[in-house]
Design a protein around this motif. Structure first.
Motif, PDB file in Angstrom:
ATOM      1  N   ARG A  39       0.809  -0.764  -0.118  1.00  0.00           N
ATOM      2  CA  ARG A  39      -0.270   0.305   0.032  1.00  0.00           C
ATOM      3  C   ARG A  39       0.623   1.540  -0.291  1.00  0.00           C
ATOM      4  NH1 ARG A  39      -5.525   0.594   1.835  1.00  0.00           N
ATOM      5  NH2 ARG A  39      -5.621   2.634   2.404  1.00  0.00           N
ATOM      6  N   VAL A 271       2.421  -1.420   6.253  1.00  0.00           N
ATOM      7  CA  VAL A 271       1.023  -0.611   6.853  1.00  0.00           C
ATOM      8  C   VAL A 271       0.220  -2.468   6.993  1.00  0.00           C
ATOM      9  CG1 VAL A 271      -0.211   0.014   5.320  1.00  0.00           C
ATOM     10  CG2 VAL A 271      -0.573   0.598   6.898  1.00  0.00           C
ATOM     11  N   GLU A 272       0.559  -3.618   5.811  1.00  0.00           N
ATOM     12  CA  GLU A 272      -0.122  -4.964   5.703  1.00  0.00           C
ATOM     13  C   GLU A 272       0.195  -5.869   6.957  1.00  0.00           C
ATOM     14  OE1 GLU A 272       0.308  -2.836   1.513  1.00  0.00           O
ATOM     15  OE2 GLU A 272       1.460  -2.843   2.834  1.00  0.00           O
ATOM     16  N   ASP A 301      -1.740   4.885   7.669  1.00  0.00           N
ATOM     17  CA  ASP A 301      -2.135   5.327   6.784  1.00  0.00           C
ATOM     18  C   ASP A 301      -4.192   5.263   6.718  1.00  0.00           C
ATOM     19  OD1 ASP A 301      -3.722   5.040   4.105  1.00  0.00           O
ATOM     20  OD2 ASP A 301      -3.044   3.621   3.484  1.00  0.00           O
ATOM     21  N   TYR A 304      -6.840   3.910   5.068  1.00  0.00           N
ATOM     22  CA  TYR A 304      -6.338   2.263   4.989  1.00  0.00           C
ATOM     23  C   TYR A 304      -8.232   1.743   5.807  1.00  0.00           C
ATOM     24  CZ  TYR A 304      -4.556  -2.432   5.121  1.00  0.00           C
ATOM     25  OH  TYR A 304      -4.616  -3.289   4.642  1.00  0.00           O
ATOM     26  N   ASP A 306      -9.933  -1.306   5.570  1.00  0.00           N
ATOM     27  CA  ASP A 306      -9.415  -2.382   5.618  1.00  0.00           C
ATOM     28  C   ASP A 306      -9.553  -2.487   7.901  1.00  0.00           C
ATOM     29  OD1 ASP A 306     -11.136  -3.576   3.881  1.00  0.00           O
ATOM     30  OD2 ASP A 306      -8.634  -4.285   3.566  1.00  0.00           O
TER      31      ASP A 306
END
Length: 360
Positions: A39, A271-272, A301, A304, A306
């Motif tokens: 991302r 971030v993921e 983020d 984001y 999710d």
């Protein structure tokens, strides 16, 4: 500086120069280079070795994903020029639209051929030589060739501009020939790594094989290959992240936690990794730790969606209805139409109804 703060991801091995040189120059210009795409990636470099390792459909899917994510796709030449390691050709003043009109080359074929440096320029403005090349490529496509076969063959004679003086033909939609008198000669030669090294090529091949094994749910093979990638380059945060995902799929929770921690240590803004680690922790009923990781993901983020949704769901499960409502309201600001948005809206309605009943 045009790349200050930018994050680059490389898809496929580089043919013209070694990855470590690129990493050094990106760092010098205050950017970040990572393997793969996340991302945080702002620029995606498509290495030309990808043409030898992937099908046209696979490459197009990667390209479409980059375009959907509003990331900037770069060819190897475009990457070199952005790093100020190469100068662009002069005498370029032709727009992409004008080039398409003069050659009848489709917009998509032009974009993909440019992405693999099949022209003198990697993007507009193009040159007159590029118009000549575009006309030749359009003729090959009309004869049954695909952009992939053309791009794969374009560099086998050296500089692509040398093709402007050659008569090109296609057979079976894959093999490009040069006519010399009454004879046809296949464009031969191998794509070389003149400035690279074996580790670069091996690493890209291993990483690609690991991704394929992961996609086919062969998690045992994928984890072995990702571990091999990390043994070559321990700083590869994406390989550590992918390994963690594979280990999680295998049910190896402790090993997955360790791999996520490595990914985060190597790239604190990944971030993921924070998000997926939070999901793993939540599955272990470690709600406080999961919340901290999700909050970190949102801090990195704020858009984001999710992570925002999962914070709402986490607080709801814990009975913190007011907090759940706040996060779901924020989620609807980011996504107002998906099935998840409908679920968030129902959650808000439930919280409001519960509050009304409690007050009565």
């Amino acid at each position: 500086m045009p790349i200050r703060g930018a994050t680059f991801g490389i898809v496929g091995a580089l043919a013209a120069f070694p990855r470590r040189l690129a990493a050094r120059e990106v760092a010098r210009l205050n950017g970040v280079l990572r393997r793969g795409v996340t991302r945080k990636t702002t620029h995606v470099v498509f290495g030309r070795i990808l043409l030898e390792k992937s099908t046209a459909a696979e490459i197009e899917a990667r390209y479409d994903a980059v375009m959907t994510a509003a990331q900037r796709a770069l060819s190897e030449a475009g990457f070199l020029r952005l790093l100020e390691l190469a100068r662009g050709p002069v005498a370029s003043a032709i727009s992409a639209q004008a080039l398409r009109e003069q050659s009848r080359l489709s917009e998509r074929d032009l974009a993909l051929l440019s992405l693999f440096d099949a022209f003198e320029h990697d993007g507009e403005p193009y040159s007159f030589r590029d118009v000549i090349l575009a006309r030749k490529y359009a003729g090959l496509i009309a004869g049954g060739a695909g952009w992939h076969a053309i791009a794969r063959s374009a560099h086998r004679t050296g500089e692509v501009t040398s093709l402007t003086a050659l008569s090109l033909h296609v057979e079976d939609g894959e093999t490009i020939y040069v006519r010399s008198g009454d004879l046809l000669h296949e464009l031969d030669g191998q794509t070389l790594l003149p400035l690279g090294d074996s580790d670069d090529a091996e690493l890209e091949e291993l990483f690609g094989a690991a991704e394929m094994a992961e996609a086919e749910h062969d998690f045992a093979l994928a984890s072995a290959l990702y571990r091999r990638c990390l043994s070559i380059d321990p700083s590869d945060s994406v390989a550590a992240f992918n390994l963690a995902n594979v280990l999680k799929a295998e049910g190896k929770v402790d090993e997955a936690s360790h791999a996520y921690a490595i990914a985060i240590k190597q790239d604190p803004d990944f971030v993921e990794a924070w998000f997926n680690f939070a999901d793993l922790l939540r599955g272990q009923d470690r709600s406080d730790a999961a919340r901290k990781h999700l909050l970190k993901a949102v801090a990195i983020d704020p858009d984001y969606a999710d992570a925002v949704y999962n914070l709402g769901a986490l607080e709801y499960d814990l009975g913190n209805l007011a907090a759940a409502r706040r996060w779901w309201v924020r989620y609807l600001e980011l996504d107002a139409s998906s099935d998840w948005a409908k679920t968030a809206a129902r959650g808000i309605q439930f919280v409001d109804l519960h509050k009304t009943k409690s007050a009565s």
